[in-house]
Design a protein around this motif. Sequence first.
Motif, PDB file in Angstrom:
ATOM      1  N   THR A 118       0.793  -1.233   0.000  1.00 19.51           N
ATOM      2  CA  THR A 118       0.000   0.000   0.000  1.00 19.51           C
ATOM      3  C   THR A 118       0.826   1.283   0.000  1.00 19.51           C
ATOM      4  OG1 THR A 118      -0.218  -0.256   2.371  1.00 19.51           O
ATOM      5  CG2 THR A 118      -2.062  -1.020   1.020  1.00 19.51           C
ATOM      6  N   VAL A 119       1.785   1.402   0.901  1.00 20.07           N
ATOM      7  CA  VAL A 119       2.493   2.667   1.070  1.00 20.07           C
ATOM      8  C   VAL A 119       3.798   2.351   1.804  1.00 20.07           C
ATOM      9  CG1 VAL A 119       1.342   3.229   3.265  1.00 20.07           C
ATOM     10  CG2 VAL A 119       2.147   5.086   1.800  1.00 20.07           C
ATOM     11  N   LEU A 120       4.786   3.259   1.709  1.00 22.43           N
ATOM     12  CA  LEU A 120       6.077   2.994   2.378  1.00 22.43           C
ATOM     13  C   LEU A 120       6.646   4.292   2.936  1.00 22.43           C
ATOM     14  CD1 LEU A 120       8.551   1.183   3.030  1.00 22.43           C
ATOM     15  CD2 LEU A 120       9.323   1.548   0.675  1.00 22.43           C
ATOM     16  N   HIS A 121       7.014   4.269   4.198  1.00 21.74           N
ATOM     17  CA  HIS A 121       7.595   5.443   4.867  1.00 21.74           C
ATOM     18  C   HIS A 121       8.966   5.070   5.406  1.00 21.74           C
ATOM     19  CE1 HIS A 121       3.208   5.932   5.220  1.00 21.74           C
ATOM     20  NE2 HIS A 121       3.445   7.234   5.131  1.00 21.74           N
ATOM     21  N   LEU A 122       9.981   5.841   5.040  1.00 24.83           N
ATOM     22  CA  LEU A 122      11.329   5.572   5.551  1.00 24.83           C
ATOM     23  C   LEU A 122      11.895   6.817   6.221  1.00 24.83           C
ATOM     24  CD1 LEU A 122      12.982   3.514   2.648  1.00 24.83           C
ATOM     25  CD2 LEU A 122      11.890   2.637   4.716  1.00 24.83           C
ATOM     26  N   GLN A 123      12.938   6.596   6.980  1.00 21.00           N
ATOM     27  CA  GLN A 123      13.598   7.682   7.708  1.00 21.00           C
ATOM     28  C   GLN A 123      15.103   7.438   7.647  1.00 21.00           C
ATOM     29  OE1 GLN A 123      13.357   7.481  12.039  1.00 21.00           O
ATOM     30  NE2 GLN A 123      12.679   9.610  12.097  1.00 21.00           N
ATOM     31  N   MET A 124      15.865   8.544   7.464  1.00 20.04           N
ATOM     32  CA  MET A 124      17.329   8.426   7.526  1.00 20.04           C
ATOM     33  C   MET A 124      17.755   9.031   8.861  1.00 20.04           C
ATOM     34  SD  MET A 124      20.135   9.838   4.790  1.00 20.04           S
ATOM     35  CE  MET A 124      19.453   9.086   3.330  1.00 20.04           C
ATOM     36  N   VAL A 125      18.589   8.332   9.588  1.00 20.54           N
ATOM     37  CA  VAL A 125      18.984   8.829  10.915  1.00 20.54           C
ATOM     38  C   VAL A 125      20.500   8.903  11.070  1.00 20.54           C
ATOM     39  CG1 VAL A 125      16.909   8.093  12.176  1.00 20.54           C
ATOM     40  CG2 VAL A 125      18.814   6.488  11.917  1.00 20.54           C
ATOM     41  N   LYS A 126      20.892   9.884  11.883  1.00 24.37           N
ATOM     42  CA  LYS A 126      22.277   9.978  12.355  1.00 24.37           C
ATOM     43  C   LYS A 126      22.199   9.544  13.819  1.00 24.37           C
ATOM     44  CE  LYS A 126      25.254  13.741  13.876  1.00 24.37           C
ATOM     45  NZ  LYS A 126      25.514  15.179  13.760  1.00 24.37           N
ATOM     46  N   ASN A 127      22.760   8.401  14.127  1.00 22.82           N
ATOM     47  CA  ASN A 127      22.524   7.732  15.413  1.00 22.82           C
ATOM     48  C   ASN A 127      21.012   7.580  15.589  1.00 22.82           C
ATOM     49  OD1 ASN A 127      25.249   7.664  15.648  1.00 22.82           O
ATOM     50  ND2 ASN A 127      25.360   8.621  17.645  1.00 22.82           N
ATOM     51  N   ILE A 128      20.377   8.378  16.478  1.00 22.59           N
ATOM     52  CA  ILE A 128      18.928   8.230  16.610  1.00 22.59           C
ATOM     53  C   ILE A 128      18.175   9.476  16.155  1.00 22.59           C
ATOM     54  CG2 ILE A 128      18.959   6.467  18.435  1.00 22.59           C
ATOM     55  CD1 ILE A 128      18.555   8.813  20.443  1.00 22.59           C
ATOM     56  N   SER A 129      18.912  10.493  15.640  1.00 24.39           N
ATOM     57  CA  SER A 129      18.252  11.734  15.212  1.00 24.39           C
ATOM     58  C   SER A 129      17.907  11.684  13.736  1.00 24.39           C
ATOM     59  CB  SER A 129      19.176  12.937  15.422  1.00 24.39           C
ATOM     60  OG  SER A 129      19.687  12.924  16.718  1.00 24.39           O
ATOM     61  N   GLU A 130      16.682  12.096  13.402  1.00 18.96           N
ATOM     62  CA  GLU A 130      16.264  12.119  11.999  1.00 18.96           C
ATOM     63  C   GLU A 130      17.057  13.164  11.218  1.00 18.96           C
ATOM     64  OE1 GLU A 130      11.994  11.872  10.492  1.00 18.96           O
ATOM     65  OE2 GLU A 130      12.402  14.004  10.310  1.00 18.96           O
ATOM     66  N   ILE A 131      17.559  12.774  10.039  1.00 23.02           N
ATOM     67  CA  ILE A 131      18.204  13.746   9.150  1.00 23.02           C
ATOM     68  C   ILE A 131      17.467  13.849   7.814  1.00 23.02           C
ATOM     69  CG2 ILE A 131      20.492  13.687  10.226  1.00 23.02           C
ATOM     70  CD1 ILE A 131      21.374  11.754   8.003  1.00 23.02           C
ATOM     71  N   SER A 132      16.566  12.884   7.544  1.00 25.95           N
ATOM     72  CA  SER A 132      15.714  12.977   6.362  1.00 25.95           C
ATOM     73  C   SER A 132      14.568  11.975   6.500  1.00 25.95           C
ATOM     74  CB  SER A 132      16.521  12.689   5.095  1.00 25.95           C
ATOM     75  OG  SER A 132      15.744  12.969   3.940  1.00 25.95           O
TER      76      SER A 132
END
Length: 184
Positions: A118-132
């Motif tokens: 149906t849909v896909l959500h991703l996250q890029m992290v530096k350690n545990i902080s979102e960067i994108s």
Amino acid sequence: MRNPYINILFSTVLLVYGEKDCCRNIGKSKAALLGAINTLQRTNRLLGETGSPISSIEVAFHARLKPYITLGSRQTVIFDQLITNIGQAYNKHTGHFTAPYDGIYFFACTFLRPYNATVLHLQMVKNISEISRGHAASGGGSQTGAMNAIVYLHKEDIVKVRHFPGFGPEIIHGDWSFFTGYRI
Ligand SMILES: *[C@@H]1O[C@H](CO)[C@@H](O)[C@H](O)[C@H]1NC(C)=O
Ligand SMILES: *[C@@H]1O[C@H](CO)[C@@H](O)[C@H](O)[C@H]1NC(C)=O
């Protein structure tokens, strides 16, 4: 590292400019300069052939996800097929990029949601902080998503791609999803 051609070049220049009456000796100077230019060109060719074009501090990777994966909340996407890994900073078994040096780094991820999910959500992290973060929409067959980031990393900081926190199972398409990064 001393290069023998550089030594020859310096000796030639000293020979010419070390002479008291160098100004009157134009023919000799010209010949010496032409010789020096020739030496430089030869040195340049030699370095091009034998010197490694990759400096030991360069860091760059590019990896592909091979299988389809059903991702749970916060699950790391492990791009398991290495295409480039200069500096060995990306680990294809954990999906972690570990900064080998302090510096400014660029990262990108392009991904595909399969037609039958149906849909896909991703996250890029530096350690545990979102960067994108990125999203591949629902409907219309397969859909693409993308993320980019430029971040300052300290040595040992980790950058990775993971499933977006709090979202239920979503599928990422194998073969058509990539993770890229390099130190700028
Ligand atoms: C979706 O399609 C892929 C490729 O044809 C297949 O491997 C996967 O099992 C399918 N998933 C579902 C939930 O149907
Ligand atoms: C990030 O994680 C690494 C490895 O666990 C650690 O060495 C580093 O100090 C962390 N950086 C920050 C800013 O928390």
